[in-house]
Write an enzyme that holds these catalytic residues in place. Sequence first.
Site, PDB file in Angstrom:
ATOM      1  N   GLU A  84       2.288  -8.829  14.646  1.00 34.19           N
ATOM      2  CA  GLU A  84       2.951  -9.940  15.319  1.00 34.19           C
ATOM      3  C   GLU A  84       2.732  -9.944  16.831  1.00 34.19           C
ATOM      4  O   GLU A  84       2.931 -10.975  17.482  1.00 34.19           O
ATOM      5  CB  GLU A  84       4.443  -9.964  14.993  1.00 34.19           C
ATOM      6  CG  GLU A  84       5.245  -8.804  15.526  1.00 34.19           C
ATOM      7  CD  GLU A  84       6.670  -8.810  14.980  1.00 34.19           C
ATOM      8  OE1 GLU A  84       6.996  -9.685  14.154  1.00 34.19           O
ATOM      9  OE2 GLU A  84       7.447  -7.937  15.372  1.00 34.19           O
TER      10      GLU A  84
ATOM     11  N   ASP B 192       0.730  -3.965  18.597  1.00 34.14           N
ATOM     12  CA  ASP B 192       1.677  -2.860  18.427  1.00 34.14           C
ATOM     13  C   ASP B 192       0.912  -1.646  17.913  1.00 34.14           C
ATOM     14  O   ASP B 192       1.174  -1.118  16.827  1.00 34.14           O
ATOM     15  CB  ASP B 192       2.785  -3.268  17.459  1.00 34.14           C
ATOM     16  CG  ASP B 192       4.051  -2.418  17.624  1.00 34.14           C
ATOM     17  OD1 ASP B 192       4.022  -1.468  18.430  1.00 34.14           O
ATOM     18  OD2 ASP B 192       5.049  -2.707  16.943  1.00 34.14           O
TER      19      ASP B 192
ATOM     20  N   VAL C 229       0.851  -1.191   0.000  1.00 31.05           N
ATOM     21  CA  VAL C 229       0.000   0.000   0.000  1.00 31.05           C
ATOM     22  C   VAL C 229       0.886   1.240   0.000  1.00 31.05           C
ATOM     23  O   VAL C 229       1.826   1.345   0.797  1.00 31.05           O
ATOM     24  CB  VAL C 229      -0.937   0.010   1.225  1.00 31.05           C
ATOM     25  CG1 VAL C 229      -1.791   1.261   1.240  1.00 31.05           C
ATOM     26  CG2 VAL C 229      -1.802  -1.247   1.239  1.00 31.05           C
TER      27      VAL C 229
ATOM     28  N   ASP D 275       1.936  -4.621  10.912  1.00 33.15           N
ATOM     29  CA  ASP D 275       2.639  -5.210  12.057  1.00 33.15           C
ATOM     30  C   ASP D 275       1.687  -5.793  13.107  1.00 33.15           C
ATOM     31  O   ASP D 275       1.399  -5.190  14.134  1.00 33.15           O
ATOM     32  CB  ASP D 275       3.563  -4.178  12.714  1.00 33.15           C
ATOM     33  CG  ASP D 275       4.782  -3.886  11.855  1.00 33.15           C
ATOM     34  OD1 ASP D 275       4.942  -4.542  10.811  1.00 33.15           O
ATOM     35  OD2 ASP D 275       5.579  -3.014  12.234  1.00 33.15           O
TER      36      ASP D 275
ATOM     37  N   ASN E 176       2.969   2.292  12.861  1.00 35.97           N
ATOM     38  CA  ASN E 176       2.622   1.052  12.165  1.00 35.97           C
ATOM     39  C   ASN E 176       1.412   1.242  11.253  1.00 35.97           C
ATOM     40  O   ASN E 176       0.704   0.280  10.943  1.00 35.97           O
ATOM     41  CB  ASN E 176       2.336  -0.065  13.171  1.00 35.97           C
ATOM     42  CG  ASN E 176       3.610  -0.630  13.763  1.00 35.97           C
ATOM     43  OD1 ASN E 176       4.662  -0.610  13.129  1.00 35.97           O
ATOM     44  ND2 ASN E 176       3.533  -1.129  14.982  1.00 35.97           N
TER      45      ASN E 176
END
Length: 364
Positions: free
Chosen positions: A253, A233, A124, A251, A238
């Site tokens: 994770e 996060d 993106v 992000d 992010n």
Amino acid sequence: MATAPRPRTSTRDPEEVARKLTSWLAVRLPGAKAVNVSVPESNGMSSETLLFDIEHPEPPVRSCALRLAADPSAYTIFPDYDMPRQYRTMRLAAEHTGLPVPRVLWLEEDPGPLSAPFFVMERVEGRVPPDVMPYTYEGNWLHSATDAERARLQDATVGLIARLHDGVPASEAEFLAAPGQGSALRRHVEAQRAYYAWVVDGLPPSPLIESAFDRLAELWPADEGDPVLNWGDARIGNIIYDGFEPAAVLDWEMAALAPREVDLGWTVYLHRFFQDLTESFGQAGLPGFLRRADIERRYAQLTGYTPRDMDFYTLYAALRHAVVMLRVAYRQVYFKEVAVPDDPDTLILHHASLRAMMQDSYWS
């Protein structure tokens, strides 16, 4: 602003990764080539990102981003990198909320092709508030924006967190619950204790972090509330923005099943971390941006849920960030970029603010 050289982020050879990626892609999409392969300057120290374009008559998308589990030989920031978990979370969030989560294309669980599992998603375009130098520092697009433009970005960012929390049924996010017994919050905190134990295994422990865990126990919420899917996060660094509107949420994770305030506390504190750092170097930063009271107020307006026990959750965010920073510092020690000081707490850049939170003087 740094007191030590910027830590290396990978031990991989980008050209070798690019060659292997081209071979893998040709199997998944016959006749396709991976071209314009690059590593972004903003590549972090956890999962790695690779950008590339697909050359093919009918590609699913033209521009892609690949998220690759961290190189296990590079003193990883986290003990595990569960790429299928991230892939599943992104699909779940996109399906239930309509948030701008990048479209995920392929998941590769076999570590053979690139030496670690990975997934490929749509790339993106847009702009991201920088971490280095932080967006609170002069000389970047967000700092140069008007107060009204930053307010628009702030409201939109809190809005996407609210939509995530309200949109995904908790029953479908059970796979994100931390292992163990007890409530979602208890399990989340115990997972952080286990992470800290892993970080300091065979190394000097942090008395400050251990005291912060004790202080958390004293401040434990009387009512934890129902758990929701947490982004993990949750911070503006992010998010890719188109102008001042979110275009992609990245992000995942650290995604988890936890109380809403875990995400909100992280959003509040990670901005304060940059703001405090900027002020310590003699700049004003952005003191009117992402203020705790404003985030809480906007979130309550959007969801009907008033955040509570935020002293606990901002302390928890600062504690979690301290564990990560300690791991980053010990990673630098491993690569002989820095030496271990007499007081390991000084490896934590925000040790003073973490201590102030524990003493109930930070927000006063």
